[in-house]
Design a protein around this motif. Structure first.
Motif, short mmCIF file in Angstrom:
data_model
loop_
_atom_site.label_atom_id
_atom_site.label_comp_id
_atom_site.label_asym_id
_atom_site.label_seq_id
_atom_site.Cartn_x
_atom_site.Cartn_y
_atom_site.Cartn_z
N ILE A 277 0.86 -1.18 0.00
CA ILE A 277 0.00 0.00 0.00
C ILE A 277 0.90 1.23 0.00
O ILE A 277 1.84 1.30 0.79
CB ILE A 277 -0.92 0.02 1.24
CG1 ILE A 277 -1.78 -1.25 1.29
CG2 ILE A 277 -1.80 1.26 1.24
CD1 ILE A 277 -2.54 -1.41 2.59
N GLU A 278 0.60 2.18 -0.88
CA GLU A 278 1.42 3.39 -0.94
C GLU A 278 0.53 4.61 -1.07
O GLU A 278 -0.30 4.69 -1.98
CB GLU A 278 2.40 3.33 -2.10
CG GLU A 278 3.32 4.55 -2.17
CD GLU A 278 4.38 4.40 -3.25
OE1 GLU A 278 5.34 5.19 -3.24
OE2 GLU A 278 4.23 3.50 -4.10
N ALA A 279 0.70 5.55 -0.14
CA ALA A 279 -0.03 6.82 -0.18
C ALA A 279 0.96 7.94 -0.44
O ALA A 279 2.05 7.97 0.14
CB ALA A 279 -0.76 7.06 1.14
N VAL A 280 0.57 8.88 -1.31
CA VAL A 280 1.42 10.01 -1.66
C VAL A 280 0.60 11.29 -1.59
O VAL A 280 -0.36 11.46 -2.34
CB VAL A 280 2.02 9.86 -3.09
CG1 VAL A 280 2.88 11.08 -3.44
CG2 VAL A 280 2.82 8.57 -3.20
N GLY A 281 0.95 12.17 -0.64
CA GLY A 281 0.28 13.46 -0.53
C GLY A 281 -1.21 13.34 -0.31
O GLY A 281 -1.98 14.20 -0.75
N LEU A 282 -1.65 12.32 0.41
CA LEU A 282 -3.07 12.03 0.56
C LEU A 282 -3.75 13.10 1.42
O LEU A 282 -3.33 13.36 2.55
CB LEU A 282 -3.26 10.65 1.18
CG LEU A 282 -4.60 9.95 0.98
CD1 LEU A 282 -4.89 9.76 -0.49
CD2 LEU A 282 -4.59 8.61 1.70
N THR A 283 -4.79 13.71 0.89
CA THR A 283 -5.54 14.76 1.58
C THR A 283 -7.02 14.52 1.38
O THR A 283 -7.46 14.17 0.28
CB THR A 283 -5.16 16.16 1.05
OG1 THR A 283 -3.77 16.40 1.31
CG2 THR A 283 -5.98 17.25 1.72
N LYS A 284 -7.80 14.69 2.45
CA LYS A 284 -9.25 14.55 2.36
C LYS A 284 -9.93 15.65 3.15
O LYS A 284 -9.67 15.83 4.34
CB LYS A 284 -9.70 13.19 2.89
CG LYS A 284 -11.21 12.97 2.83
CD LYS A 284 -11.74 13.05 1.40
CE LYS A 284 -13.24 12.82 1.34
NZ LYS A 284 -13.75 12.94 -0.04
N ARG A 285 -10.78 16.40 2.45
CA ARG A 285 -11.55 17.46 3.08
C ARG A 285 -13.04 17.17 2.96
O ARG A 285 -13.50 16.63 1.96
CB ARG A 285 -11.25 18.80 2.42
CG ARG A 285 -9.90 19.40 2.79
CD ARG A 285 -9.74 20.75 2.13
NE ARG A 285 -8.55 21.44 2.61
CZ ARG A 285 -8.16 22.62 2.18
NH1 ARG A 285 -8.86 23.24 1.26
NH2 ARG A 285 -7.07 23.17 2.66
N TYR A 286 -13.77 17.57 3.99
CA TYR A 286 -15.22 17.54 3.97
C TYR A 286 -15.68 18.97 4.22
O TYR A 286 -15.80 19.41 5.36
CB TYR A 286 -15.77 16.61 5.05
CG TYR A 286 -15.35 15.17 4.88
CD1 TYR A 286 -16.09 14.31 4.07
CD2 TYR A 286 -14.23 14.67 5.53
CE1 TYR A 286 -15.70 12.98 3.91
CE2 TYR A 286 -13.85 13.35 5.38
CZ TYR A 286 -14.60 12.51 4.57
OH TYR A 286 -14.22 11.19 4.42
N GLY A 287 -15.88 19.72 3.15
CA GLY A 287 -16.21 21.13 3.30
C GLY A 287 -15.03 21.88 3.90
O GLY A 287 -13.91 21.86 3.39
#
Length: 392
Positions: free
Chosen positions: A2-12
């Motif tokens: 599993i590889e994540a790169v610059g992972l960003t999550k916004r809710y509003g």
């Protein structure tokens, strides 16, 4: 992997995960730790394609989850043990999943035996206890014999025998060369199960290292020294000798001394030279729980009034100062593009020490940035960086 790169999550206006980069490698159990609201569940949902990242990418077996061919045979997951039709029996629940994925029915009976539910396979799942539901969820994750496995709180509701079984199962799966990613709040279990740790706080990466290195980097080992309680003058004499030799001495409530800065042989030699008898001289190494608490003190959102009175709202007392939680605007689609090596950031960025989570005075020399690329802070950061429904 599993590889994540610059992972960003916004809710509003809320940011659950920000600029998170890490790798989960095969052949080891990787623990995923963080306080409630840190973004662990949101991260796992993005790994499995249940939520789309605002920016960055995450891949499983080299591709986004939705592009993995025959995904149930490649990736297995337990995120919510209650996500089961209560009117179905355990066997029928697994059989329906198997039919959707082209998995032979005999595999259903195999995994029921693996998790110990063969005797209740025909019972409706709505009558299952929390521990039985967890076992059924684990069976569903194992159904396709996948190479990548994700578990969110897999021992929740299990009795001691069940916890030991899950521990051995995780180790066995990793020993077979599989990628095992486990989120848990039970530090005692992570200490004996995980080989590697990824720790996040308020959606940002705090640590990515082995369990041994994590404890060493976030603990202050000390020696516990005790003299005869009937001779307080010897205790004072030893304390003075240790302090003169450069040690730091603190008194504990039970009369023992906590000594840092001196090795055990040196403490013994000083006691002998001072003609002081010792009743105890023992090393103390921090547990994973102590190291974790020290690391995440500044990233805990919910505190009782008793915690505040006890001073637990002051992470500086543990030598940890959390980075400012300022999250810049990021594009709603596409990659988050960090600056190329050697390029200057778009705006002023404060210096960061060799420990990216320790405070550093402005202009301090010899500093470098942490793994996540620096970005310019906005005029105002979001007030709440968690999403109660998904981020924890």
């Amino acid at each position: 992997m599993i590889e994540a790169v610059g992972l960003t999550k916004r809710y509003g206006a809320k940011t659950a995960v920000y600029n998170l980069s890490f790798q989960v490698r095969p052949g080891a159990v990787t623990g995923f730790l963080g306080p409630n609201g840190a973004g662990k569940s949101t991260t796992m949902r993005m790994i499995l394609g249940l939520d789309n990242p605002t920016a960055g990418t995450v891949t499983v077996c080299g591709a986004p989850f939705r592009q993995v061919p025959n995904a149930p045979r490649q990736v297995g997951a337990l995120l919510d043990a209650k996500a089961v039709h209560g009117g179905r029996s355990a066997r029928n629940h697994l059989l329906s999943l198997a039919q959707l994925s082209g998995i032979p029915a005999r595999r259903v009976d195999e995994v029921l035996g693996v998790v110990g539910l063969q005797e209740v396979a025909k019972r409706r799942s709505k009558g299952f206890s929390l521990g039985m539901g967890q076992r059924l969820g684990i069976a569903a994750a194992l159904l396709g014999d996948p190479q990548v496995l994700l578990f969110d709180e897999p021992v929740n509701g299990l009795d001691p025998e069940g916890i030991l079984w899950v521990r051995n199962l995780m180790k066995q799966l990793a020993a077979e060369g599989r990628t095992v990613f486990v989120s848990s709040h039970l530090m005692s279990e992570m200490a004996v199960t995980a080989d590697h740790l990824i720790v996040i706080g308020r959606g940002q990466l705090l640590s990515d290292m082995s369990v041994k290195d994590f404890i060493s980097a976030n603990s202050a080992d000390f020696a516990r020294v005790r003299t005869p309680h009937t001779e307080p003058q010897q205790r004072e004499k030893l304390s003075a000798a240790l302090t003169e030799a450069g040690g730091s001495v603190l008194s504990e409530p039970d009369g023992a001394l906590r000594v840092t800065g001196l090795a055990l042989p040196q403490i013994s030699d000083l006691a002998h030279a001072s003609d002081v008898r010792l009743w105890e001289l023992s090393p103390h190494q921090a547990s994973l729980e102590e190291a974790y608490m020290r690391m995440t003190q500044g990233a805990v959102d919910y505190r009782s009034t008793d915690d505040q009175k006890a001073g637990l709202m002051q992470p500086q007392q543990f030598g940890y100062a959390p980075p400012p939680q300022q999250v810049p605007d990021v594009p709603q689609q596409g990659w988050y593009a960090p600056p190329p090596p050697g390029a200057q950031p778009a705006g002023p960025v404060g210096p960061v020490s060799d420990n990216p989570y320790a405070a550093a005075p402005p202009g301090a020399p010899g500093q470098h940035a942490p793994a996540a690329p620096p970005v310019a802070p906005p005029a105002a950061a979001p007030a709440d960086l968690t999403k109660p429904e998904d981020a924890r």
